[in-house]
Write a protein that holds these residues in place. Structure first.
Motif, PDB file in Angstrom:
ATOM      1  N   LYS A 104      -5.645  -2.516   6.282  1.00  0.00           N
ATOM      2  CA  LYS A 104      -6.987  -3.078   6.366  1.00  0.00           C
ATOM      3  C   LYS A 104      -7.431  -3.722   5.052  1.00  0.00           C
ATOM      4  CE  LYS A 104     -11.730  -1.653   7.167  1.00  0.00           C
ATOM      5  NZ  LYS A 104     -12.220  -2.864   7.807  1.00  0.00           N
ATOM      6  N   HIS A 105      -7.189  -3.031   3.967  1.00  0.00           N
ATOM      7  CA  HIS A 105      -7.533  -3.600   2.666  1.00  0.00           C
ATOM      8  C   HIS A 105      -6.248  -4.026   1.967  1.00  0.00           C
ATOM      9  CE1 HIS A 105     -11.674  -2.519   3.109  1.00  0.00           C
ATOM     10  NE2 HIS A 105     -11.311  -1.311   3.490  1.00  0.00           N
ATOM     11  N   ASP A 106      -6.377  -5.048   1.126  1.00  0.00           N
ATOM     12  CA  ASP A 106      -5.171  -5.633   0.516  1.00  0.00           C
ATOM     13  C   ASP A 106      -4.439  -4.669  -0.396  1.00  0.00           C
ATOM     14  OD1 ASP A 106      -7.238  -8.462  -0.019  1.00  0.00           O
ATOM     15  OD2 ASP A 106      -6.055  -7.888   1.732  1.00  0.00           O
ATOM     16  N   LYS A 107      -5.207  -3.947  -1.184  1.00  0.00           N
ATOM     17  CA  LYS A 107      -4.565  -3.164  -2.232  1.00  0.00           C
ATOM     18  C   LYS A 107      -4.125  -1.789  -1.732  1.00  0.00           C
ATOM     19  CE  LYS A 107      -6.000  -5.116  -6.544  1.00  0.00           C
ATOM     20  NZ  LYS A 107      -6.564  -6.351  -6.034  1.00  0.00           N
ATOM     21  N   LEU A 108      -2.917  -1.428  -2.077  1.00  0.00           N
ATOM     22  CA  LEU A 108      -2.420  -0.092  -1.739  1.00  0.00           C
ATOM     23  C   LEU A 108      -2.212   0.653  -3.047  1.00  0.00           C
ATOM     24  CD1 LEU A 108      -1.014   1.960   0.252  1.00  0.00           C
ATOM     25  CD2 LEU A 108       1.107   0.800  -0.294  1.00  0.00           C
ATOM     26  N   ASN A 109      -2.794   1.841  -3.144  1.00  0.00           N
ATOM     27  CA  ASN A 109      -2.517   2.679  -4.309  1.00  0.00           C
ATOM     28  C   ASN A 109      -1.148   3.318  -4.061  1.00  0.00           C
ATOM     29  OD1 ASN A 109      -2.327   4.731  -6.201  1.00  0.00           O
ATOM     30  ND2 ASN A 109      -4.549   5.124  -6.199  1.00  0.00           N
ATOM     31  N   LEU A 110      -0.125   2.617  -4.520  1.00  0.00           N
ATOM     32  CA  LEU A 110       1.249   2.996  -4.192  1.00  0.00           C
ATOM     33  C   LEU A 110       1.586   4.389  -4.720  1.00  0.00           C
ATOM     34  CD1 LEU A 110       3.694   1.802  -2.737  1.00  0.00           C
ATOM     35  CD2 LEU A 110       4.559   1.074  -4.961  1.00  0.00           C
ATOM     36  N   PHE A 111       1.092   4.698  -5.909  1.00  0.00           N
ATOM     37  CA  PHE A 111       1.384   6.004  -6.509  1.00  0.00           C
ATOM     38  C   PHE A 111       0.818   7.128  -5.632  1.00  0.00           C
ATOM     39  CE2 PHE A 111       0.176   9.590  -9.235  1.00  0.00           C
ATOM     40  CZ  PHE A 111       1.422   9.927  -9.731  1.00  0.00           C
ATOM     41  N   LEU A 112      -0.450   6.967  -5.215  1.00  0.00           N
ATOM     42  CA  LEU A 112      -1.077   8.001  -4.385  1.00  0.00           C
ATOM     43  C   LEU A 112      -0.410   8.075  -3.012  1.00  0.00           C
ATOM     44  CD1 LEU A 112      -3.305  10.121  -4.299  1.00  0.00           C
ATOM     45  CD2 LEU A 112      -4.885   8.367  -3.499  1.00  0.00           C
ATOM     46  N   PHE A 113      -0.042   6.910  -2.463  1.00  0.00           N
ATOM     47  CA  PHE A 113       0.624   6.868  -1.168  1.00  0.00           C
ATOM     48  C   PHE A 113       1.946   7.649  -1.218  1.00  0.00           C
ATOM     49  CE2 PHE A 113       3.598   4.706   1.784  1.00  0.00           C
ATOM     50  CZ  PHE A 113       2.946   4.990   2.966  1.00  0.00           C
ATOM     51  N   VAL A 114       2.760   7.356  -2.240  1.00  0.00           N
ATOM     52  CA  VAL A 114       4.055   8.037  -2.381  1.00  0.00           C
ATOM     53  C   VAL A 114       3.823   9.539  -2.608  1.00  0.00           C
ATOM     54  CG1 VAL A 114       6.108   8.243  -3.859  1.00  0.00           C
ATOM     55  CG2 VAL A 114       5.280   5.986  -3.183  1.00  0.00           C
ATOM     56  N   THR A 115       2.798   9.875  -3.395  1.00  0.00           N
ATOM     57  CA  THR A 115       2.505  11.288  -3.660  1.00  0.00           C
ATOM     58  C   THR A 115       2.121  12.014  -2.369  1.00  0.00           C
ATOM     59  OG1 THR A 115       1.711  10.693  -5.851  1.00  0.00           O
ATOM     60  CG2 THR A 115       1.094  12.875  -5.047  1.00  0.00           C
ATOM     61  N   LEU A 116       1.191  11.426  -1.589  1.00  0.00           N
ATOM     62  CA  LEU A 116       0.727  12.093  -0.363  1.00  0.00           C
ATOM     63  C   LEU A 116       1.836  12.220   0.672  1.00  0.00           C
ATOM     64  CD1 LEU A 116      -2.883  10.700   0.270  1.00  0.00           C
ATOM     65  CD2 LEU A 116      -2.219  13.007  -0.395  1.00  0.00           C
ATOM     66  N   VAL A 117       2.654  11.167   0.793  1.00  0.00           N
ATOM     67  CA  VAL A 117       3.779  11.231   1.734  1.00  0.00           C
ATOM     68  C   VAL A 117       4.795  12.256   1.215  1.00  0.00           C
ATOM     69  CG1 VAL A 117       5.722   9.952   2.722  1.00  0.00           C
ATOM     70  CG2 VAL A 117       3.446   8.914   2.650  1.00  0.00           C
ATOM     71  N   GLY A 118       5.067  12.203  -0.084  1.00  0.00           N
ATOM     72  CA  GLY A 118       6.046  13.111  -0.691  1.00  0.00           C
ATOM     73  C   GLY A 118       5.655  14.579  -0.520  1.00  0.00           C
ATOM     74  N   LEU A 119       4.374  14.890  -0.731  1.00  0.00           N
ATOM     75  CA  LEU A 119       3.912  16.284  -0.585  1.00  0.00           C
ATOM     76  C   LEU A 119       4.126  16.775   0.847  1.00  0.00           C
ATOM     77  CD1 LEU A 119       0.551  16.087  -2.594  1.00  0.00           C
ATOM     78  CD2 LEU A 119       2.585  17.384  -3.252  1.00  0.00           C
ATOM     79  N   GLN A 120       3.889  15.866   1.808  1.00  0.00           N
ATOM     80  CA  GLN A 120       4.072  16.260   3.212  1.00  0.00           C
ATOM     81  C   GLN A 120       5.555  16.370   3.573  1.00  0.00           C
ATOM     82  OE1 GLN A 120       0.872  14.582   5.999  1.00  0.00           O
ATOM     83  NE2 GLN A 120       0.963  13.111   4.338  1.00  0.00           N
ATOM     84  N   VAL A 121       6.366  15.494   2.989  1.00  0.00           N
ATOM     85  CA  VAL A 121       7.813  15.563   3.239  1.00  0.00           C
ATOM     86  C   VAL A 121       8.359  16.906   2.746  1.00  0.00           C
ATOM     87  CG1 VAL A 121      10.045  14.595   2.517  1.00  0.00           C
ATOM     88  CG2 VAL A 121       8.227  13.074   3.315  1.00  0.00           C
TER      89      VAL A 121
END
Ligand SMILES: [Zn+2]
Ligand SMILES: [Zn+2]
Length: 299
Positions: free
Chosen positions: A13-30
């Motif tokens: 929806k929004h252009d910018k992705l906080n890639l660090f937070l995205f990888v962190t949140l996915v990583g914690l769940q993985v």
């Protein structure tokens, strides 16, 4: 096909992705998911339960019902303990959490709502956290100026201080149980807490996935399953009708664990000035129906 495309486009929806937070949140769940393919031992269970209970209560009792809506008062040491519990499971720094959530109450299910499913399910569930427009940060600060006066909440606005309680507990569990034990006792409960907390924002604002006890102006719903699993938070229509009320479950079968913990604390003299739902509040009047404790301070 069309639905599939809408589902995917809603993640962007929004252009910018906080890639660090995205990888962190996915990583914690993985880490939590990976644990399911390793050997479980019963000696992990008490710690898993403690992380789930204190991490969940830290989030619902402290961040939500105390800090955001000021539905009661409690001693300073207990506030710090609950705040630290929420930080152990990385629920989100208190200033941002409170600012975002107060704004959600003000703009629920409008185009300005930060996590309405009107913007798509993935966005409402998790992606809003990693796709926030930059100006949202500034806005959060305005709506959480009172929280910023608390020294540890101010300190935890800096991510490297905020992660310290989590890293400390992770290190203790790693050296006590080894890598597998750390995954089971810390990251499995975190996976559950995250998804049930996020489901309150996504599923509990979706049509047909629950029932409404109050005719509120938003799309909020009570969902029995999420209500019980998320420590009472899933009785979300009740909550939107009377945001300051410290109990979200109203009927006897709407089991609200957070409210029961609060009743126990009140009996022990560890909580007071509790805003319980009252018959007046249930009809939409009274203190429990106020959204915010005060107008946001301008900075
Ligand atoms: Zn809501
Ligand atoms: Zn709320």
């Amino acid at each position: 096909m069309d639905r599939g495309l809408r589902f995917i486009s809603s993640m962007f929806k929004h252009d910018k992705l906080n890639l660090f937070l995205f990888v962190t949140l996915v990583g914690l769940q993985v880490l939590g998911i990976v644990a399911l393919w390793t050997d479980f031992q019963w000696r992990y269970f008490p710690v898993m339960f403690a992380v789930y209970f204190f991490g969940g209560i830290g989030t619902t009792l402290y961040l939500h019902r105390y800090l955001t809506h000021r539905g009661f008062e409690m001693p300073a040491w207990l506030k710090f303990f609950c705040a630290t519990s929420s930080a152990v499971v990385l629920s989100g720094d208190p200033v941002t959490w409170v600012g975002d959530h107060r704004y959600h109450h003000l703009k629920s299910d409008t185009d300005e709502d930060i996590h309405s499913p009107l913007h798509g399910f993935p966005y409402a569930h998790m992606m809003w956290l990693v796709r926030k427009p930059p100006e949202f940060r500034e806005r959060s600060l305005r709506y959480a100026a009172d929280v910023r006066k608390i020294w540890y909440c101010r300190l935890w606005e800096r991510p490297y201080f905020y992660v310290l309680p989590h890293l400390t507990v992770a290190a203790i569990l790693f050296f006590t149980f080894g890598f597998t034990g750390m995954l089971w006792s810390l990251y499995v409960p975190m996976l559950i807490i995250y998804n049930f907390t996020w489901a309150v924002n996504s599923i509990c604002h979706m049509p047909r996935l629950g029932y409404r006890s109050f005719d509120t102006s938003d799309h909020s719903r009570n969902n029995l399953f999420i209500g019980v699993a998320a420590f009472g938070e899933g009785f979300h229509n009740n909550h939107h009708a009377q945001p300051r009320a410290a109990a979200h479950g109203h009927k006897w079968w709407e089991f609200d664990l957070t409210a029961w913990v609060l009743r126990l604390l009140e009996k022990c003299g560890l909580a007071w000035n509790v805003v319980w739902p009252t018959p007046a509040a249930k009809s939409g009047a009274g203190a429990a129906s106020a959204v915010l404790l005060a107008e946001p301070s301008r900075q």
